[in-house]
Design an enzyme around this catalytic site. Structure first.
Site, PDB file in Angstrom:
ATOM      1  N   THR A  12      26.034  43.809  -3.992  1.00 22.41           N
ATOM      2  CA  THR A  12      26.513  45.171  -3.689  1.00 22.41           C
ATOM      3  C   THR A  12      25.221  46.182  -3.840  1.00 22.41           C
ATOM      4  OG1 THR A  12      28.788  44.496  -4.396  1.00 22.41           O
ATOM      5  CG2 THR A  12      27.620  46.841  -4.735  1.00 22.41           C
ATOM      6  N   SER A  57      29.212  35.855  -2.825  1.00 22.15           N
ATOM      7  CA  SER A  57      30.483  34.957  -2.680  1.00 22.15           C
ATOM      8  C   SER A  57      29.982  33.954  -1.649  1.00 22.15           C
ATOM      9  CB  SER A  57      31.668  35.663  -2.309  1.00 22.15           C
ATOM     10  OG  SER A  57      31.429  36.470  -1.081  1.00 22.15           O
ATOM     11  N   THR A  87      27.277  40.380  -8.093  1.00 21.36           N
ATOM     12  CA  THR A  87      27.746  40.029  -9.450  1.00 21.36           C
ATOM     13  C   THR A  87      28.716  38.964  -9.521  1.00 21.36           C
ATOM     14  OG1 THR A  87      29.382  41.772  -9.177  1.00 21.36           O
ATOM     15  CG2 THR A  87      27.528  42.451 -10.316  1.00 21.36           C
ATOM     16  N   CYS A 272      40.188  29.366 -22.161  1.00 22.63           N
ATOM     17  CA  CYS A 272      39.951  30.586 -23.066  1.00 22.63           C
ATOM     18  C   CYS A 272      38.307  30.971 -22.651  1.00 22.63           C
ATOM     19  CB  CYS A 272      39.922  30.428 -24.331  1.00 22.63           C
ATOM     20  SG  CYS A 272      41.796  30.143 -24.861  1.00 22.63           S
TER      21      CYS A 272
HETATM   22  N1  ASP Z   1      30.609  40.844  -3.372  1.00 20.87           N
HETATM   23  C1  ASP Z   1      29.452  41.458  -4.100  1.00 20.87           C
HETATM   24  C2  ASP Z   1      28.551  40.186  -4.384  1.00 20.87           C
HETATM   25  O1  ASP Z   1      28.947  39.600  -5.257  1.00 20.87           O
HETATM   26  C3  ASP Z   1      29.870  42.067  -5.272  1.00 20.87           C
HETATM   27  C4  ASP Z   1      28.752  42.698  -6.128  1.00 20.87           C
HETATM   28  O2  ASP Z   1      27.605  42.375  -6.022  1.00 20.87           O
HETATM   29  O3  ASP Z   1      29.105  43.307  -7.302  1.00 20.87           O
HETATM   30  O4  ASP Z   1      27.565  40.043  -3.548  1.00 20.87           O
END
Ligand code: ASP
Length: 335
Positions: A12, A57, A87, A272
């Protein structure tokens, strides 16, 4: 001046909306132009971009190999690394690099953001600038202070193989429930020196991974006699309840015994996120005690999964696999 490589993988932080309004990765130059404060840092930044910027992803073990090779090729040339990463799978990549590059003596700080770099309220600038500051910190001998793979996000420096993504909409996206933050940046930066990982052994780079790792998540209502027993699983991660518990069901036991008969190593990892697997604590773990189960202890799921892939890639004997899996290689578990 410290020399830090900035490796851009996508995520992102470097995205913009395409013609149909969906976020897609931009090329690196467009990203760095949007953070003029990078030019103000007293750091010599060496930009490196992976062949194609990706949404994380799309991350794969072969990209982890590409990243490892990039770091290896620059190891003698730079003082540290900052990696820009999405992320979604950042914690998996942090685990992979921490196991693929052992004996690290330089900082590898992974960061990203929840909002793209060009957006007014973006968290990218703080994350990026602080990641560089941590990568450039030195100890009394002028060596990099941080000598491990970390995630820097929203004022916290976390050990990468202890962290997981906890939120998709808060800036505070990562958490390290079983190990304290290594550093916090506020008005002042505080580093918990006593928590920093210092490798004892020499630099050891592993570029082979084996993806023959299965995952089964337990839940009330799971029909155990319909669970497939896959021959290619070398390791099966069983996501159990609480402190590592499972129902006392004869069908479940039969499933586990068949898996074991195929030579698959079964790992008990809890659903958990905080706490540890404690074999034998409850009577309800007695089914699991009837097979030669390995405990993931207090490793995150991400860490247990990626560690299994990296250790399998080394072609170890079962005994050595079991020994290494339950020993801390890069600070990923409390032993
Ligand atoms: N879909 C994005 C990724 O992981 C999400 C992000 O970067 O926060 O590339």
């Amino acid at each position: 001046m410290r020399k830090i490589a900035l490796i851009y993988t996508g995520g992102t932080i470097g995205m913009r909306r395409n013609d149909v309004g969906k976020l897609t990765p931009m090329e690196f130059e467009a990203v760095s132009d949007k953070v003029p404060s990078l030019k103000l840092l007293p750091i010599d930044i060496i930009p490196v971009a992976l062949s194609h910027p990706i949404d994380s992803s799309e991350m794969t073990p072969s990209i982890w190999v590409e990243l490892t090779e990039t770091i290896e090729s620059l190891m003698d040339e730079v003082d540290g690394f900052v990696i820009l990463h999405g992320t979604d799978t950042m914690a998996y990549t942090a685990c992979a690099l921490s196991f693929m590059i052992q004996g690290l003596r330089k900082p590898v700080i992974i960061t990203g953001s929840q909002l793209p770099v060009g957006v007014l309220r973006t968290d990218a600038v703080e994350n990026l600038v602080s990641a560089f500051e941590f990568a450039a910190m030195v100890d009394e001998n002028e060596n990099g202070l941080i000598q491990e793979v970390c995630i820097y996000f929203e004022y916290q420096l976390l050990r990468g193989n202890r962290a997981y993504k906890r939120s998709s909409n808060e800036f505070d996206a990562f958490s390290s429930p079983n190990f304290p933050a290594l550093a916090e940046s506020g008005v002042k930066v505080t580093v918990a020196n006593e928590l920093l990982w210092k490798s004892k052994g020499p630099l050891l780079i592993q570029k082979k991974l084996n993806q023959e790792v299965g995952v089964v998540t337990l839940y009330p209502g799971l029909v155990y006699d319909q669970l497939p027993v896959l021959k290619h699983w070398k390791v099966l991660l069983l996501r159990t309840f609480g402190a590592g518990n499972a129902p006392r069901s004869s069908q479940f036991l039969k499933f586990l015994q068949e898996v074991e008969k195929n030579g698959t190593i079964i790992v008990n990892t809890s659903q958990c996120v905080s706490g540890s697997v404690v074999p034998g604590l409850y009577d309800s773990s007695s089914t699991l005690e009837q097979v030669n189960m390995l405990s993931a202890n207090d490793m995150t799921f991400e860490s247990a999964l990626v560690k299994a892939m990296v250790l399998l890639g080394q072609g170890l004997s079962e005994e050595d696999f079991r020994g290494k899996f339950t020993t801390s290689l890069s600070g990923e578990l409390t032993d």
